[in-house]
Scaffold this active site. Structure first.
Site, short mmCIF file in Angstrom:
data_model
loop_
_atom_site.label_atom_id
_atom_site.label_comp_id
_atom_site.label_asym_id
_atom_site.label_seq_id
_atom_site.Cartn_x
_atom_site.Cartn_y
_atom_site.Cartn_z
N GLU A 18 0.83 -1.22 0.00
CA GLU A 18 0.00 0.00 0.00
C GLU A 18 0.86 1.25 0.00
O GLU A 18 2.06 1.20 0.23
CB GLU A 18 -0.88 0.03 1.25
N ARG A 101 -8.55 1.44 12.75
CA ARG A 101 -7.15 1.70 12.40
C ARG A 101 -7.09 2.74 11.30
O ARG A 101 -8.07 2.98 10.59
CB ARG A 101 -6.45 0.42 11.95
N ASP A 204 -9.70 2.01 -4.60
CA ASP A 204 -8.80 2.00 -3.43
C ASP A 204 -7.92 3.24 -3.47
O ASP A 204 -8.43 4.36 -3.39
CB ASP A 204 -8.02 0.67 -3.42
#
Ligand code: BGC
Ligand code: CA
Length: 299
Positions: A18, A101, A204
């Protein structure tokens, strides 16, 4: 005709690769493995990879003006000294939601950090809904909440004039835009720019190129799509050999390479066999477009 080439360049074997960021001063690609709890730094010239263990999920790492990096570790924004691997928590978010998170984060042109959160995932992309938020952090480390009830706070970037903020809450299946006030950081006038089509999966991470167009990573879609935010038209599709595409950024000496991260976590055994490169990082060349330099956090 341009000839687009896709190459697997970093055999990072990430669970959730990521947050790729090109670090101009080092000429290196910085990225994280969220579930693998690692920050990685890869040099295309030496092909060496250096890593730091974060001890908890790490969802982004970006350069810091005063040196080193800031990273999103668990629910904390943490300063990272790369040479000593020392980490110091600067500020925490979502203190009332211990299961949350941090997820994607990015720095605007004046050095303000924007970072989002999400609830606990039962399985990848199956999350306790509407637990997340979007925050900004300024140089004095004060935190402002801009959005609540977010499912999976994800990709973000700004228009060339910094007056528009592009944002993805993945489960909405849309890419949205807000008016952005660079002085105050305030967001307004939310609208949809693009809705994911059949086969494109979940939106994303994303990056804006030097012409102001969006490149959106398609999680479970095995591709990156190029969107013109002015018209909402998809201009181009880049196919990759793995399905869980998580994020992308431009980099390389002249910002003409698109780096793309991917995840392996959540693949069925048979899918893993068909996607041996899942979790690795790819480089796309020949797109005929360049990106912009990343910004460093001012705090
Ligand atoms: C998150 C993952 C999530 C994926 C798909 C990523 O940004 O970190 O946990 O499964 O997006 O929405
Ligand atoms: Ca993401």
């Amino acid at each position: 005709m341009s000839s687009v080439q896709v190459e697997c360049v970093v055999k990072s074997s990430a669970l959730i690769g990521e947050g790729p960021v090109w670090e101009e001063s080092e000429q290196m690609l910085l990225f994280v493995d969220i579930a693998g709890k690692k920050i990685h730094r890869w040099s295309p010239t030496t092909n060496q990879i250096q890593s730091v263990d974060t001890g908890d999920t790490v969802s982004f790492a970006v350069p810091r003006r005063s040196g080193g990096y800031v990273a999103g570790v668990g629910r904390s924004i943490v300063a990272v000294d790369w040479s000593t691997q020392a980490m110091t928590s600067l500020v925490e978010v979502d203190e009332d939601k211990p299961n949350n998170r941090l997820n994607d984060g990015k720095v605007d042109v004046i050095g303000r950090l924007l970072a989002g959160t999400m609830g606990k995932e039962q399985r990848p992309a199956e999350v306790q809904r509407r637990q997340g938020a979007l925050f900004s952090v300024t140089s004095d480390l004060s935190v402002t909440s801009h959005l609540s009830q977010v499912d999976i706070s994800n990709g973000m970037d700004w228009s060339l004039d910094h007056k528009t903020f592009f944002y993805i809450d993945s489960l909405s299946l849309t890419v949205d835009a807000f008016d952005y006030d660079l002085n105050t950081g305030r967001l307004g006038n939310r609208r949809m720019v693009y809705c994911m089509q059949e086969g494109e999966g979940l939106p994303d991470g994303m990056t804006v190129d030097a012409e102001g167009r969006l490149w959106v990573a398609c999680y479970n879609g095995g591709r990156v799509i190029n969107i013109d935010p002015a018209t909402g038209v998809r201009l181009q599709t880049v196919s990759l050999p793995v399905m869980k595409i998580t994020s992308c950024c431009f980099g390389g000496p002249d910002y003409s390479d698109l780096y793309v991260t991917s995840a392996s976590l959540g693949l069925e055994q048979s899918e893993s066999r068909q996607q041996p490169l899942a979790g690795h990082t790819f480089r796309v060349r020949g797109l005929g477009v360049k990106g912009r330099p990343s910004n460093a956090f001012s705090g």
